[in-house]
Design a protein around this motif. Structure first.
Motif, mmCIF file in Angstrom:
data_model
loop_
_atom_site.group_PDB
_atom_site.id
_atom_site.type_symbol
_atom_site.label_atom_id
_atom_site.label_comp_id
_atom_site.label_asym_id
_atom_site.label_seq_id
_atom_site.Cartn_x
_atom_site.Cartn_y
_atom_site.Cartn_z
ATOM 1 N N GLN A 33 0.726 -1.099 -0.426
ATOM 2 C CA GLN A 33 -0.122 0.501 -0.009
ATOM 3 C C GLN A 33 0.601 1.404 -0.128
ATOM 4 O O GLN A 33 0.291 2.957 -0.221
ATOM 5 N N GLY A 34 1.599 1.211 0.597
ATOM 6 C CA GLY A 34 3.005 2.350 0.478
ATOM 7 C C GLY A 34 3.051 2.423 -0.625
ATOM 8 O O GLY A 34 3.461 3.779 -1.381
ATOM 9 N N SER A 35 3.827 2.251 -1.578
ATOM 10 C CA SER A 35 4.123 2.415 -3.356
ATOM 11 C C SER A 35 3.213 1.757 -3.804
ATOM 12 O O SER A 35 3.694 2.489 -5.203
ATOM 13 N N GLY A 36 2.144 0.949 -3.869
ATOM 14 C CA GLY A 36 1.386 0.255 -5.067
ATOM 15 C C GLY A 36 2.145 -0.919 -5.364
ATOM 16 O O GLY A 36 1.982 -1.191 -6.970
ATOM 17 N N MET A 93 -6.864 -9.615 -12.433
ATOM 18 C CA MET A 93 -6.961 -8.790 -11.913
ATOM 19 C C MET A 93 -7.250 -6.911 -11.131
ATOM 20 O O MET A 93 -6.892 -6.421 -12.662
ATOM 21 N N SER A 94 -8.110 -6.693 -10.062
ATOM 22 C CA SER A 94 -8.433 -5.630 -10.279
ATOM 23 C C SER A 94 -7.838 -5.005 -9.149
ATOM 24 O O SER A 94 -8.710 -5.709 -7.833
ATOM 25 N N VAL A 95 -7.770 -3.887 -8.792
ATOM 26 C CA VAL A 95 -8.340 -3.383 -7.941
ATOM 27 C C VAL A 95 -8.620 -2.219 -7.108
ATOM 28 O O VAL A 95 -8.948 -1.143 -7.844
ATOM 29 N N ASP A 96 -10.309 -2.477 -6.178
ATOM 30 C CA ASP A 96 -11.104 -1.835 -5.892
ATOM 31 C C ASP A 96 -11.669 -0.770 -7.612
ATOM 32 O O ASP A 96 -12.191 0.068 -8.084
ATOM 33 N N GLY A 97 -11.746 -1.995 -8.313
ATOM 34 C CA GLY A 97 -12.688 -2.201 -9.756
ATOM 35 C C GLY A 97 -11.618 -1.853 -11.011
ATOM 36 O O GLY A 97 -11.763 -1.499 -12.206
ATOM 37 N N ALA A 98 -11.003 -0.861 -10.990
ATOM 38 C CA ALA A 98 -9.129 -0.546 -11.786
ATOM 39 C C ALA A 98 -8.637 -1.876 -11.854
ATOM 40 O O ALA A 98 -7.969 -2.478 -11.236
ATOM 41 N N ALA A 99 -8.232 -2.114 -13.264
ATOM 42 C CA ALA A 99 -7.869 -3.703 -14.116
ATOM 43 C C ALA A 99 -5.671 -3.615 -12.973
ATOM 44 O O ALA A 99 -5.415 -1.629 -13.642
ATOM 45 N N VAL A 100 -5.407 -3.625 -12.980
ATOM 46 C CA VAL A 100 -3.966 -3.863 -13.057
ATOM 47 C C VAL A 100 -3.123 -4.913 -13.685
ATOM 48 O O VAL A 100 -3.701 -6.127 -13.675
ATOM 49 N N ALA A 101 -2.096 -3.551 -14.542
ATOM 50 C CA ALA A 101 -1.790 -5.040 -15.604
ATOM 51 C C ALA A 101 -0.084 -5.205 -14.876
ATOM 52 O O ALA A 101 0.237 -4.482 -13.827
ATOM 53 N N VAL A 102 -0.284 -6.533 -14.904
ATOM 54 C CA VAL A 102 0.904 -7.392 -15.229
ATOM 55 C C VAL A 102 2.300 -7.545 -15.468
ATOM 56 O O VAL A 102 1.366 -8.269 -16.520
ATOM 57 N N SER A 103 3.098 -8.028 -15.820
ATOM 58 C CA SER A 103 4.546 -8.705 -16.636
ATOM 59 C C SER A 103 5.042 -9.490 -15.701
ATOM 60 O O SER A 103 5.493 -8.657 -15.006
ATOM 61 N N ARG A 104 5.512 -10.112 -16.647
ATOM 62 C CA ARG A 104 6.260 -11.532 -16.024
ATOM 63 C C ARG A 104 8.029 -10.432 -16.020
ATOM 64 O O ARG A 104 9.091 -10.003 -16.429
ATOM 65 N N GLU A 118 1.843 -2.640 -10.850
ATOM 66 C CA GLU A 118 1.146 -0.987 -9.895
ATOM 67 C C GLU A 118 -0.116 -0.905 -9.865
ATOM 68 O O GLU A 118 -0.904 -0.794 -11.143
ATOM 69 N N THR A 119 -0.355 -0.365 -9.142
ATOM 70 C CA THR A 119 -1.536 0.137 -8.266
ATOM 71 C C THR A 119 -1.787 1.544 -7.712
ATOM 72 O O THR A 119 -0.705 1.707 -7.339
ATOM 73 N N ALA A 120 -2.301 2.485 -8.707
ATOM 74 C CA ALA A 120 -1.985 4.028 -7.763
ATOM 75 C C ALA A 120 -3.042 3.849 -6.970
ATOM 76 O O ALA A 120 -3.539 4.996 -5.945
ATOM 77 N N ASP A 121 -4.202 2.828 -6.497
ATOM 78 C CA ASP A 121 -5.107 2.702 -5.099
ATOM 79 C C ASP A 121 -4.456 2.868 -3.580
ATOM 80 O O ASP A 121 -3.167 1.438 -4.139
ATOM 81 N N ARG A 122 -4.089 3.299 -2.961
ATOM 82 C CA ARG A 122 -3.000 2.841 -1.663
ATOM 83 C C ARG A 122 -4.400 2.155 -0.951
ATOM 84 O O ARG A 122 -3.232 1.515 0.296
ATOM 85 N N ASP A 123 -5.646 2.635 -0.849
ATOM 86 C CA ASP A 123 -6.569 2.440 0.487
ATOM 87 C C ASP A 123 -7.542 1.246 -0.306
ATOM 88 O O ASP A 123 -8.428 1.708 -0.920
ATOM 89 N N VAL A 124 -6.412 -0.272 -0.755
ATOM 90 C CA VAL A 124 -7.274 -1.322 -1.133
ATOM 91 C C VAL A 124 -8.751 -1.997 -0.075
ATOM 92 O O VAL A 124 -8.270 -1.938 1.396
ATOM 93 N N VAL A 143 -5.681 -19.022 -4.461
ATOM 94 C CA VAL A 143 -4.812 -17.449 -4.330
ATOM 95 C C VAL A 143 -4.943 -16.968 -3.387
ATOM 96 O O VAL A 143 -5.999 -16.645 -2.332
ATOM 97 N N ASN A 144 -3.789 -16.414 -2.465
ATOM 98 C CA ASN A 144 -4.327 -15.935 -1.478
ATOM 99 C C ASN A 144 -3.239 -14.136 -1.843
ATOM 100 O O ASN A 144 -2.760 -13.809 -2.666
ATOM 101 N N VAL A 145 -4.269 -13.394 -1.768
ATOM 102 C CA VAL A 145 -4.166 -12.447 -1.378
ATOM 103 C C VAL A 145 -3.743 -10.849 -0.205
ATOM 104 O O VAL A 145 -4.473 -11.312 0.944
ATOM 105 N N ARG A 146 -2.903 -10.735 -0.317
ATOM 106 C CA ARG A 146 -2.431 -9.966 1.170
ATOM 107 C C ARG A 146 -2.088 -8.394 0.548
ATOM 108 O O ARG A 146 -1.538 -8.228 -0.743
ATOM 109 N N VAL A 147 -2.902 -7.697 1.678
ATOM 110 C CA VAL A 147 -2.981 -6.535 2.049
ATOM 111 C C VAL A 147 -2.339 -5.128 3.270
ATOM 112 O O VAL A 147 -3.389 -6.346 4.167
ATOM 113 N N GLY A 148 -1.506 -5.197 3.092
ATOM 114 C CA GLY A 148 -1.112 -4.508 4.854
ATOM 115 C C GLY A 148 -1.267 -5.276 5.972
ATOM 116 O O GLY A 148 -2.103 -5.591 6.984
#
Length: 164
Positions: free
Chosen positions: A35-38, A85-96, A113-119, A140-145
């Motif tokens: 959440q600090g860096s996105g 995947m998406s964070v709060d409705g915004a798609a997050v592009a990932v690359s290998r 990277e996500t611009a959303d810091r308050d997931v 699938v394990n999702v870790r935030v904060g």
């Protein structure tokens, strides 16, 4: 005679154990969001003996072995294309970013990277190796904060959302 029967039974049980040891097909995906860096990290882990039967369908021009660099590249492309995947409705592009093949263990890492810091919610949609293993499960394990939420995908599963 009893000794021979017990020895025979023990040998038969010992031979059957490897066949019973691995009945299902499974993988693990870990999504970590800083959440600090996105920064977003997505790590997919599989057993090679679960992936190699899928290679003829996902890498038809390659040898059906992870010893073939083309098969590995096609596996990476398959994972990239079949994971969203998406964070709060915004798609997050990932690359290998990395692939590690170590014995029977496969680890393919993607970053984004996500611009959303308050997931508040992360939605995941994936469908790896369709039509190969009808019992395939992807945890699938999702870790935030420092909090981890878990969902499980099976063939045909719809997208799933976890809330934080």
């Amino acid at each position: 005679m009893l000794k021979r029967s017990l020895l025979t039974a023990a040998l038969v049980a010992g031979l059957a154990t490897p066949a019973l040891a691995h009945r299902g097909h499974a993988g693990l995906t870990v999504i970590e969001i800083d959440q600090g860096s996105g920064a977003v990290s997505v790590t997919h882990r599989f057993a090679a003996h679960d992936v190699e039967p899928a290679l003829p369908s996902i890498a038809p021009e390659a040898q059906p072995s992870l010893d073939d660099p083309r098969a590995v590249a096609d596996l990476e492309a398959h994972l990239a294309a079949r994971f969203r995947m998406s964070v709060d409705g915004a798609a997050v592009a990932v690359s290998r970013t990395d692939t590690v093949l170590a014995g029977d263990n496969i680890r393919v890492v993607f970053g984004g990277e996500t611009a959303d810091r308050d997931v508040q919610a992360v939605t995941v949609d994936l469908d790896f190796f369709p039509g190969v293993h009808d019992d395939q499960e992807q945890q699938v394990n999702v870790r935030v904060g420092g909090v981890t939420r878990t969902v499980v995908f099976r063939p045909g599963s719809a997208a799933q959302t976890v809330s934080f």
